[in-house]
Enzyme design. Structure first.
Site, short mmCIF file in Angstrom:
data_model
loop_
_atom_site.label_atom_id
_atom_site.label_comp_id
_atom_site.label_asym_id
_atom_site.label_seq_id
_atom_site.Cartn_x
_atom_site.Cartn_y
_atom_site.Cartn_z
N LYS A 127 0.87 -1.17 0.00
CA LYS A 127 0.00 0.00 0.00
C LYS A 127 0.91 1.22 0.00
O LYS A 127 1.53 1.57 1.01
CB LYS A 127 -0.92 0.00 1.22
CG LYS A 127 -1.95 1.13 1.16
CD LYS A 127 -3.03 0.97 2.21
CE LYS A 127 -4.20 1.90 1.97
NZ LYS A 127 -3.83 3.31 1.93
N LYS A 335 -2.90 -1.90 7.56
CA LYS A 335 -1.91 -0.85 7.82
C LYS A 335 -0.83 -1.31 8.79
O LYS A 335 -1.06 -2.16 9.64
CB LYS A 335 -2.60 0.38 8.38
CG LYS A 335 -3.32 1.20 7.34
CD LYS A 335 -3.39 2.63 7.84
CE LYS A 335 -4.02 3.56 6.81
NZ LYS A 335 -3.91 4.95 7.26
S1 IVH Z 1 -6.51 -0.48 -4.95
C1 IVH Z 1 -10.94 -0.45 -5.65
N1 IVH Z 1 -3.97 -0.92 -4.42
O1 IVH Z 1 -4.97 3.42 -1.11
C2 IVH Z 1 -9.57 -0.49 -5.11
N2 IVH Z 1 -4.93 1.12 -3.68
O2 IVH Z 1 -8.27 3.46 -0.39
C3 IVH Z 1 -8.83 0.74 -5.38
N3 IVH Z 1 -3.33 2.59 -2.54
O3 IVH Z 1 -5.89 6.24 -2.15
C4 IVH Z 1 -7.53 0.89 -4.73
N4 IVH Z 1 -1.58 1.29 -2.73
O4 IVH Z 1 -4.33 5.31 -3.94
C5 IVH Z 1 -5.01 -0.08 -4.29
N5 IVH Z 1 -1.72 -1.44 -4.06
C6 IVH Z 1 -2.76 -0.60 -3.94
C7 IVH Z 1 -2.62 0.65 -3.30
C8 IVH Z 1 -3.75 1.49 -3.18
C9 IVH Z 1 -2.02 2.45 -2.29
C10 IVH Z 1 -4.12 3.78 -2.15
C11 IVH Z 1 -5.01 4.32 -3.22
C12 IVH Z 1 -6.15 4.92 -2.47
C13 IVH Z 1 -6.17 4.12 -1.22
C14 IVH Z 1 -7.30 3.13 -1.28
#
Ligand code: IVH
Length: 692
Positions: A127, A335
């Site tokens: 993440k 997290k």
């Molecule tokens: S998937 C429908 N994958 O986390 C799913 N999000 O709440 C859409 N983020 O601000 C998100 N790393 O920018 C996804 N490997 C990852 C991610 C990621 C960071 C962020 C994303 C968004 C938040 C998701």
């Protein structure tokens, strides 16, 4: 936020207060890219509000911060309606690896699987702690980049995204989809962030207006993406990882991957960066292992992450699972402990580094951040401490990410209780009492104690013993470390008082190596004046300057007694160097160390002050152009300089000679225009031999 002292507030009042605070902080975060409080703190307020609204449905309101996915759209950018909404993922803040187990159990139940059914396949991802971005490719060309905004509408930041090298402007395929929206995260690497802030600090030290340092890589990245001037955005080093898709319209007759991982590999093939840590995982056990491995490896990654993300791999299963409110059921984020926390400043100390640099350090009420308990955080330098206006008693945001030293990011202004004083750097070294000076255009104060300052002991001794200084063979890093730590050597003079019995008691020190070291120390006593001067470690006095000083003054006493004006007469000594030499010898304790060293037997042949010989090219400036028949550029330059001349890079009225070889171009024309005397190699050599 603890208002426990005034716990008499009604839920309605508390809800109202929380909404005001959350609106304020959301604005700082999403619109200004300048948060005042750490995310963890924001989350706490947010959860408190969520809980209150759940317990008191009558207090619900459509404009509550709990009803929004992200930030407002900044008016300056054109707004973009997302073809497919950019949703968020359910984020679980439990820091236990076992969160993966709960996720897997939940999905198996929803899919009606029994324990006998095989493991579910997942993709485990990092993440990333950056800014979500939608990249729209039409027939393989990047046509638009947009931020997430509120999930429905984002900002058009295409111009800025064009400056990110990692993002291909064209997909590397001959058969691109008609439309492909790639979703991912823009982020800033930690080293890029540190370098950017270092540059910012220098700009500020040099008096640049309107410059600031950035709070953390995510804010620096967000600020760059949402920078209205794309030329400025281009100077902010950004990176990108793809992790998903938006709208996809395949080319006629084309087939597409049927899994999330398949798509990521497809994107990578087409030239988009996909994080190398991304991996397939079977069942909960492999997710748990991933969570653990990434948690341990987190500090070693070149960028910040705030957790891991698990996604169901099969697109068909993703579809079956669907969404709850605005979150997919098939993905979850877990997290890690936050890398920013709030704490209070107990004191501000000044530390002296190995090279004499003075660093203000905030002593903190212990706080658990980035996986360790932090009690000290750097304030970098005087300007930074004053700009952030950190005072004793303040509540501050502390950040510790990776193995970067913890730092105070900012003060929470509305939590200032006591009115401490604005920080000022002491003008004396807190360790040795020597003058601390800050040179023009420099951000740092430095202790001028050098060889005398205990904080600089190890560095000073190593430098003195260096091969190019008095040379004590075998006295390296490890040895100095031991000698100083065992308190055998407190300053340079102690080196010459070492005895055999003290040495053999050290770790890994046999009789033979002890006598070898003593012999080397003894030999170092017979040295030369330039080596000795260089060895003193006077700031800005390198080997060449030490040689020039020795040649010019002949004797150490003459160097020590020279006024700044007299020092300026030495070739290559400018005002900064002259001042630094003067400051050094003005300190009584530095003169004392020199006297003691002499008394302990260090000696060198002294000479008469050299009347500066007038060399054939003294005072002359030459420019070299073209290819010379036998001399290389460097050889020609060395010989000209040895004859007292200077070599400049371009021809001007001040040029005395242009040395021109074959294929001389514009410099030759310029010299002819200005009437500068020309020399070929043969004529230059004649001149150097004094025969012309
Ligand atoms: S998937 C429908 N994958 O986390 C799913 N999000 O709440 C859409 N983020 O601000 C998100 N790393 O920018 C996804 N490997 C990852 C991610 C990621 C960071 C962020 C994303 C968004 C938040 C998701």
């Amino acid at each position: 936020m603890t208002d426990d002292l005034f716990d008499q507030v009604t839920p309605a009042e508390r809800v109202q207060a929380l909404r005001v605070q959350l609106h304020h902080h959301a604005h700082r975060y999403y619109v200004l890219d300048e948060p005042e409080i750490p995310d963890a703190e924001y989350d706490k307020l947010f959860q408190e509000l969520q809980a209150l609204e759940a317990a008191h449905p009558e207090l619900a309101s459509p404009d509550s911060p709990t009803r929004r996915v992200g930030g407002a759209v900044l008016a300056q950018f054109a707004s973009v309606r997302h073809a497919v909404p950019m949703l968020s993922i359910r984020t679980e803040t439990d820091t236990e690896a076992t969160g993966a187990q709960a996720f897997d159990t939940r999905l198996r139940r929803e899919l009606g699987l029994s324990p006998a059914d095989p493991d579910l396949n997942y993709v485990a991802e990092l993440k990333f702690d950056g800014l979500a971005l939608n990249l729209r490719y039409e027939r393989g060309s990047l046509v638009q980049a947009a931020t997430r905004g509120d999930g429905e509408q984002g900002e058009d930041v295409t111009q800025n995204i064009f400056t990110i090298r990692q993002i291909p402007l064209k997909l590397s395929t001959t058969a691109p989809p008609a439309v492909l929206e790639v979703r991912g995260e823009v982020y800033m690497r930690r080293d890029d962030f540190e370098a950017l802030n270092e540059r910012q600090r220098e700009k500020i030290a040099q008096g640049a207006k309107g410059e600031k340092t950035f709070v953390n890589p995510r804010n620096a990245a967000a600020g760059a993406v949402r920078q209205l001037d794309s030329a400025i955005a281009a100077q902010r080093p950004l990176s990108f990882f793809a992790y998903g898709l938006g709208e996809v319209v395949l080319a006629e007759g084309a087939s597409a991957p049927d899994s999330h991982h398949g798509w990521l590999m497809q994107l990578r093939d087409w030239g988009l960066p996909v994080a190398p840590q991304t991996q397939l995982a079977q069942g909960a056990a492999e997710l748990v292992a991933f969570h653990q491995a990434m948690g341990q490896g987190r500090d070693a990654l070149p960028f910040d992450i705030d957790g891991v993300v698990y996604k169901v791999n099969s697109l068909a299963l993703q579809q079956r699972l669907g969404f709850v409110s605005r979150e997919p059921r098939w993905a979850v984020a877990h997290k890690y402990p936050a890398q920013e926390q709030l704490t209070t400043v107990l004191a501000i100390d000044v530390q002296v580094g190995r090279t004499g640099k003075l660093t203000p350090v905030a002593k903190l009420a212990p706080v658990f951040v980035g996986g360790v308990t932090v009690t000290n955080a750097t304030l970098h330098n005087e300007d930074e401490a004053r700009r952030k206006d950190v005072r004793v008693g303040d509540t501050v945001v502390v950040r510790r990410a990776g193995d970067v030293i913890p730092e105070v990011v900012s003060v929470v202004a509305d939590k200032r209780l006591a009115d401490g004083a604005l920080f000022t750097m002491p003008r004396q070294c807190p360790v040795c009492g020597s003058a601390a000076v800050r040179e023009e255009g420099e951000a740092d104060y430095r202790c001028t104690g050098g060889i005398f300052c205990p904080a600089q002991r190890k560095e000073a001794i190593l430098h003195f013993a260096h091969r190019r200084a008095v040379e004590v063979e075998g006295l390296g890093d490890k040895m100095v470390e031991q000698l100083v730590d065992a308190n055998l050597v407190r300053n340079l003079t102690d080196l010459y008082r070492l005895g055999f019995s003290a040495l053999v008691n050290l770790d890994r020190m046999a009789d033979k190596s002890a006598s070898k070291l003593l012999d080397a120390i003894e030999r170092s006593k017979q040295t030369t004046l330039p080596r000795f001067i260089f060895g003193l470690g006077i700031r800005h006095v390198g080997e060449a300057t030490a040689k020039a000083l020795a040649r010019h003054f002949g004797q150490l006493d003459a160097v020590m007694a020279a006024s700044t004006e007299q020092l300026l007469e030495v070739a290559d000594v400018g005002p900064v160097v002259a001042q630094s030499i003067r400051t050094f010898f003005d300190q009584a304790h530095n003169r004392e160390v020199v006297e003691q060293l002499r008394a302990l037997g260090l000696s060198w042949p002294e000479g008469e002050p050299a009347a500066r010989p007038v060399l054939v090219l003294s005072g002359k400036t030459l420019v070299i152009t073209g290819t010379l028949p036998s001399l290389s550029r460097d050889e020609a330059k060395d010989r000209i300089e040895a004859a007292g001349g200077k070599v400049a890079g371009s021809v001007s009225k001040k040029t005395d000679y242009l040395v021109a070889g074959s294929e001389a171009g514009s410099k030759l024309a310029k010299a002819q225009e200005l009437g500068v005397a020309l020399l070929d190699e043969a004529q230059l050599l004649e001149l150097l031999n004094g025969s012309a």
